[in-house]
Scaffold this motif. Structure first.
Motif, PDB file in Angstrom:
ATOM      1  N   GLU A  30       0.824  -1.209   0.000  1.00 37.37           N
ATOM      2  CA  GLU A  30       0.000   0.000   0.000  1.00 37.37           C
ATOM      3  C   GLU A  30       0.860   1.262   0.000  1.00 37.37           C
ATOM      4  O   GLU A  30       1.854   1.343   0.719  1.00 37.37           O
ATOM      5  N   VAL A  31       0.462   2.225  -0.836  1.00 37.21           N
ATOM      6  CA  VAL A  31       1.137   3.525  -0.908  1.00 37.21           C
ATOM      7  C   VAL A  31       0.058   4.599  -0.983  1.00 37.21           C
ATOM      8  O   VAL A  31      -0.892   4.476  -1.762  1.00 37.21           O
ATOM      9  N   THR A  32       0.183   5.654  -0.165  1.00 35.60           N
ATOM     10  CA  THR A  32      -0.775   6.764  -0.193  1.00 35.60           C
ATOM     11  C   THR A  32      -0.093   8.019  -0.721  1.00 35.60           C
ATOM     12  O   THR A  32       0.966   8.420  -0.235  1.00 35.60           O
ATOM     13  N   ILE A  33      -0.712   8.618  -1.747  1.00 36.86           N
ATOM     14  CA  ILE A  33      -0.198   9.853  -2.354  1.00 36.86           C
ATOM     15  C   ILE A  33      -1.333  10.868  -2.388  1.00 36.86           C
ATOM     16  O   ILE A  33      -2.338  10.664  -3.075  1.00 36.86           O
ATOM     17  N   GLU A  34      -1.188  11.953  -1.620  1.00 37.74           N
ATOM     18  CA  GLU A  34      -2.168  13.044  -1.607  1.00 37.74           C
ATOM     19  C   GLU A  34      -3.600  12.520  -1.486  1.00 37.74           C
ATOM     20  O   GLU A  34      -4.472  12.780  -2.319  1.00 37.74           O
ATOM     21  N   LEU A  77      -3.291   7.800 -15.248  1.00 40.73           N
ATOM     22  CA  LEU A  77      -2.797   7.884 -13.880  1.00 40.73           C
ATOM     23  C   LEU A  77      -2.659   9.341 -13.445  1.00 40.73           C
ATOM     24  O   LEU A  77      -2.962   9.694 -12.294  1.00 40.73           O
ATOM     25  N   ASP A  78      -2.242  10.203 -14.351  1.00 38.65           N
ATOM     26  CA  ASP A  78      -2.170  11.637 -14.049  1.00 38.65           C
ATOM     27  C   ASP A  78      -3.538  12.191 -13.677  1.00 38.65           C
ATOM     28  O   ASP A  78      -3.663  12.993 -12.739  1.00 38.65           O
ATOM     29  N   TYR A  80       6.769   5.041 -12.427  1.00 32.98           N
ATOM     30  CA  TYR A  80       6.189   6.305 -12.890  1.00 32.98           C
ATOM     31  C   TYR A  80       5.775   7.174 -11.707  1.00 32.98           C
ATOM     32  O   TYR A  80       6.049   8.391 -11.686  1.00 32.98           O
ATOM     33  N   LEU A  81       5.148   6.569 -10.719  1.00 30.80           N
ATOM     34  CA  LEU A  81       4.766   7.329  -9.526  1.00 30.80           C
ATOM     35  C   LEU A  81       5.991   7.881  -8.817  1.00 30.80           C
ATOM     36  O   LEU A  81       5.995   9.015  -8.321  1.00 30.80           O
ATOM     37  N   ASN A  82       7.044   7.086  -8.785  1.00 34.95           N
ATOM     38  CA  ASN A  82       8.268   7.534  -8.122  1.00 34.95           C
ATOM     39  C   ASN A  82       8.904   8.717  -8.850  1.00 34.95           C
ATOM     40  O   ASN A  82       9.496   9.598  -8.232  1.00 34.95           O
ATOM     41  N   SER A  83       8.780   8.738 -10.177  1.00 33.90           N
ATOM     42  CA  SER A  83       9.348   9.850 -10.941  1.00 33.90           C
ATOM     43  C   SER A  83       8.660  11.174 -10.618  1.00 33.90           C
ATOM     44  O   SER A  83       9.242  12.242 -10.788  1.00 33.90           O
ATOM     45  N   ARG A  84       7.437  11.085 -10.112  1.00 37.07           N
ATOM     46  CA  ARG A  84       6.693  12.296  -9.783  1.00 37.07           C
ATOM     47  C   ARG A  84       6.697  12.621  -8.289  1.00 37.07           C
ATOM     48  O   ARG A  84       6.686  13.777  -7.894  1.00 37.07           O
ATOM     49  N   TYR A  85       6.723  11.559  -7.444  1.00 38.07           N
ATOM     50  CA  TYR A  85       6.533  11.793  -6.011  1.00 38.07           C
ATOM     51  C   TYR A  85       7.625  11.207  -5.124  1.00 38.07           C
ATOM     52  O   TYR A  85       7.541  11.316  -3.900  1.00 38.07           O
ATOM     53  N   SER A  86       8.607  10.533  -5.686  1.00 43.67           N
ATOM     54  CA  SER A  86       9.693   9.920  -4.884  1.00 43.67           C
ATOM     55  C   SER A  86       9.130   9.070  -3.751  1.00 43.67           C
ATOM     56  O   SER A  86       9.428   9.282  -2.578  1.00 43.67           O
ATOM     57  N   ILE A  87       8.307   8.090  -4.117  1.00 44.14           N
ATOM     58  CA  ILE A  87       7.640   7.266  -3.112  1.00 44.14           C
ATOM     59  C   ILE A  87       8.486   6.085  -2.672  1.00 44.14           C
ATOM     60  O   ILE A  87       8.142   5.397  -1.710  1.00 44.14           O
ATOM     61  N   LEU A  88       9.573   5.779  -3.377  1.00 45.41           N
ATOM     62  CA  LEU A  88      10.309   4.542  -3.120  1.00 45.41           C
ATOM     63  C   LEU A  88      11.595   4.784  -2.355  1.00 45.41           C
ATOM     64  O   LEU A  88      12.192   5.844  -2.461  1.00 45.41           O
TER      65      LEU A  88
END
Length: 407
Positions: free
Chosen positions: A275-279, A373-374, A399-407
């Protein structure tokens, strides 16, 4: 595991230069010679090999066993496949993944130009080379595909576990469930205990006949340790816990196992109920890559009764049209869970092309998953389940990491 785009791209380029893409290479006799010495060294040591097979659930089971044994001070090495983001995911020692630098050095040391190993077999060979340099108590091996012809079967297991049987990789394993079972039971050794969480009575009966000379068959459904009402993830944990407690000489009652499961927190595994939560948007990544996996995912969410509806974003690897249709119909059968179903394709040699996705009522075919996704991220609300191919999950996370650095 720490994803590092530059370092992971460098290792990927190295491996692609050696082998190209990863494909199953069932040339067992040609490759077995490379693992003979590893088998001898491990047999001569105190180290025990635990091999886990099954259509679904083997990865979660392997990680649980590794994490628990590591938590009580045992020295463990864990081999799993495929990886979602980084090849380092396949090389876990205790609670730590191998560094990019050490892994790249290992690959360069192990590679020989005229060797006959495939991508997968070479990675396992590299893993074994690292294992024999360590003072290990256990090596835990997740079968990649099937069992009998998988490279992990070059190593003689002291214990074997079987999670589930359903149709997958039919081009190699066939379409008969009993035939698939027989292939997966190829990991068993005559004097090694075998632990099974198979549900189907017919296959459990077949398992007994296939292992007629084995006296150490432990059937967790027959004993009542695992029950029909248990969801998919709980079954995997019960199998892992029962095995661990057998190993350690502990109480095997269902009540004790459930208490142990509730008290022990296993590490989150890439692409497996992650699970990952973004905004305020919750993403749940579940690599349900075949019909049975999709069914188990649906049944798991039904068992939770949370009342929250999710949207689905999925992409599949290449497989039969009827399997894709069946998977989508299973998702559609639970409108109380899923408010929208969106299917797409992605750039990968194994990906199901966009034009091969069947038209199914109430299912939206999404041409550009990144733009979609955007639009999801711009809404800043909701819960999304990203599922299907592990390769697709990896692309979405990158792709999510490229925008939000989630990893």
């Amino acid at each position: 595991m720490s994803y590092d785009k530059l370092k992971d791209d460098s290792i990927d380029e190295l491996l692609q230069g050696f082998f190209g893409a990863e494909f199953f290479n069932p040339k067992h006799a040609e490759v077995s010679q490379y693992f003979v010495d590893f088998n001898k060294i491990i047999k001569a040591s105190k180290c025990k090999i635990i091999t886990i097979a099954g259509t679904n659930g083997k990865g979660q089971t392997a990680h649980y066993i590794n994490d628990y044994l590591t938590s009580i001070g045992k020295s463990c090495a864990l081999w799993t496949s495929p990886h979602v983001l980084s090849v380092t995911e396949r090389f876990k020692f205790g609670s730590e993944y191998l560094s990019h630098l050490e892994l790249e050095e290992t690959f360069k040391k192990c590679y020989v130009e005229d060797q006959k190993m495939s991508y997968y077999e070479f990675l396992l060979f590299s893993f074994c080379s690292l294992c024999v340099e360590r003072n290990l108590d256990y090596i835990i091996l997740e079968v990649g595909l099937g069992g009998r012809l998988d490279a992990v079967n070059f190593l003689d297991a002291d214990y074997t576990l079987l999670t589930s049987i359903s149709k997958d990789h039919e081009e190699f394993l066939g379409s008969s469930l009993s035939g698939i079972l027989k292939e997966k039971l190829g990991i068993c050794r005559e004097n090694s205990p075998h632990f099974s969480s198979l549900e189907q009575a017919y296959l459990r009966s077949k398992q007994v006949s296939y292992l007629s000379r084995k006296k150490n068959l432990i059937d967790l459904f027959k004993s009542g340790t695992i029950r029909e009402e248990d969801n998919y993830f709980l079954r995997n944990k019960l199998l892992a816990s029962y095995f661990i407690n057998t190993l350690l000489g502990r109480d095997l009652s269902r009540e004790s196992l459930l208490l142990q499961i509730n008290e022990f927190v296993c590490s989150v595994t890439k692409g497996r109920q992650e699970e990952v939560t973004i905004e305020n948007i919750k993403f749940i990544f579940i690599g349900a890559h075949n019909v049975d996996g999709i069914r188990k995912m649906r049944d798991y969410f039904l068992s939770q009764r949370s009342g929250n509806r999710s949207s689905i974003l999925c992409a599949f690897s290449k497989r039969k049209n009827e399997d894709i249709m069946a998977s989508l119909e299973i998702i559609k059968s639970a409108p109380c869970l899923f408010e929208s179903i969106n299917v797409t394709s992605f750039e990968h040699l194994k990906a199901l092309p966009l034009e091969s996705i069947p038209n199914v009522e109430e299912v939206t075919i999404t041409e550009d998953w990144k733009s979609y996704l955007d639009s999801i991220l711009n809404c800043k609300k909701g819960q999304w389940i990203v599922t299907g191919s592990y390769y697709f999950i990896g692309e979405v996370q990158k792709y999510l990491n490229s925008r939000y650095s989630i990893l």
